[in-house]
Design an enzyme around this catalytic site. Sequence first.
Site, PDB file in Angstrom:
ATOM      1  CD  GLU A  30     -31.327  22.634 -18.179  1.00 17.39           C
ATOM      2  OE1 GLU A  30     -32.476  23.117 -18.078  1.00 17.39           O
ATOM      3  OE2 GLU A  30     -30.585  22.876 -19.135  1.00 17.39           O
ATOM      4  CG  HIS A  32     -27.803  28.040 -11.351  1.00 17.45           C
ATOM      5  ND1 HIS A  32     -26.958  26.956 -11.292  1.00 17.45           N
ATOM      6  CD2 HIS A  32     -27.740  28.629 -10.135  1.00 17.45           C
ATOM      7  CE1 HIS A  32     -26.393  26.904 -10.093  1.00 17.45           C
ATOM      8  NE2 HIS A  32     -26.862  27.908  -9.365  1.00 17.45           N
ATOM      9  CE  LYS A 145     -30.937  21.996  -3.757  1.00 14.21           C
ATOM     10  NZ  LYS A 145     -29.737  22.735  -3.535  1.00 14.21           N
TER      11      LYS A 145
HETATM   12  P1  AMP Z   1     -26.540  29.291  -5.980  1.00 15.99           P
HETATM   13  O1  AMP Z   1     -25.684  29.448  -7.199  1.00 15.99           O
HETATM   14  O2  AMP Z   1     -26.454  27.945  -5.348  1.00 15.99           O
HETATM   15  O3  AMP Z   1     -26.373  30.436  -5.007  1.00 15.99           O
HETATM   16  O4  AMP Z   1     -28.038  29.391  -6.485  1.00 15.99           O
HETATM   17  C1  AMP Z   1     -28.473  30.500  -7.214  1.00 15.99           C
HETATM   18  C2  AMP Z   1     -29.972  30.438  -7.334  1.00 15.99           C
HETATM   19  O5  AMP Z   1     -30.348  29.251  -8.016  1.00 15.99           O
HETATM   20  C3  AMP Z   1     -30.674  30.411  -5.967  1.00 15.99           C
HETATM   21  O6  AMP Z   1     -31.823  31.255  -6.016  1.00 15.99           O
HETATM   22  C4  AMP Z   1     -31.040  28.953  -5.825  1.00 15.99           C
HETATM   23  O7  AMP Z   1     -32.181  28.737  -5.011  1.00 15.99           O
HETATM   24  C5  AMP Z   1     -31.338  28.568  -7.264  1.00 15.99           C
HETATM   25  N1  AMP Z   1     -31.218  27.122  -7.452  1.00 15.99           N
HETATM   26  C6  AMP Z   1     -30.186  26.320  -7.101  1.00 15.99           C
HETATM   27  N2  AMP Z   1     -30.472  25.032  -7.389  1.00 15.99           N
HETATM   28  C7  AMP Z   1     -31.710  25.017  -7.927  1.00 15.99           C
HETATM   29  C8  AMP Z   1     -32.578  23.988  -8.410  1.00 15.99           C
HETATM   30  N3  AMP Z   1     -32.230  22.705  -8.412  1.00 15.99           N
HETATM   31  N4  AMP Z   1     -33.795  24.348  -8.894  1.00 15.99           N
HETATM   32  C9  AMP Z   1     -34.172  25.647  -8.902  1.00 15.99           C
HETATM   33  N5  AMP Z   1     -33.400  26.668  -8.459  1.00 15.99           N
HETATM   34  C10 AMP Z   1     -32.201  26.358  -7.973  1.00 15.99           C
END
Ligand code: AMP
Length: 290
Positions: A30, A32, A145
């Site tokens: 959620e 993402h 995050k």
């Molecule tokens: P990642 O797939 O972990 O590289 O994350 C992709 C994007 O999703 C990054 O910009 C993260 O900061 C964002 N993201 C990951 N977890 C969350 C969360 N719980 N709430 C909001 N954005 C998130």
Amino acid sequence: MILVHSRAELESVLAGKATTLVPTMGALHEGHLSLVRAAKELGNPVVVSIFVNPKQFGPSEDFTTYPRTLEDDLRLLEAEGVDVVFAPDVDEVFPAGHQPISITLGQLDAVLEGAARPGHFAGVVDVVGTLFTIVKPTAAIFGEKDLQQLAVVRRLATEQFPGIQIHAAPIVREPDGLALSSRNRFLSEAQRKAAPSISSELELVAKQLAEQLAAPQREAGDLVSTTRALLDDAQERINAHGVLSTEYLELVDPNTFEILDEPRPGAYLATVVRAGATRLLDNRAVGLKP
Ligand code: AMP
């Protein structure tokens, strides 16, 4: 929704259109999807990239075991009305002869995540800069995050991609406060049960710091020592669960990542807590208005 794997396919699908990019490593949740929804609101076609970037993982980190759930991810993105998914191989993003994209990170790379993960932010800069170069979006959305990553990306955009607007989206949490993360699936039952204490301690320290700042009778240096004591006490309470171990809990300026020894307007609390091999990141604004 169109799924493409190569730069050439992407280029022909986008045909120079203005787009909003949401970069991810897949294993979508959620958090993402909240970024995708914010991207949709901007009105332009939304491109989501799914790419587990080897350059941002250290040699002893979890690149090989990082969850890869492309089928599920595509289902979720289709339901959100995403226009294009770009899911390239490593060779497509970093072909032979790739010239790494880099910026001077300075303090951003010297503390907290930068210090704990040498080379991590250089890898982030290279992949985000490369995705910006390939997709040529007019806007891109990142989650708060990863607060230090957000500061790195903002600097990258300012210095090398001034035409791309960077938007930040707030942290999405479980009902009990745990920040959503693709790595939460690795938590044991006991770790998962203890994990909400991370966000509740951040909330408590933010409140305590705001109270301290408002307290009238203070001597020089008092606020600094109280701040340290509040941060240390919160770490001790988190560690007292036995299954969690705090790597750091600091007060920071969210743009420069200067470590602050006392609260000021705009300051954030940033923490990483280990649950076995899993690193749980969280942060929260202290809530002091400028
Ligand atoms: P990642 O797939 O972990 O590289 O994350 C992709 C994007 O999703 C990054 O910009 C993260 O900061 C964002 N993201 C990951 N977890 C969350 C969360 N719980 N709430 C909001 N954005 C998130």
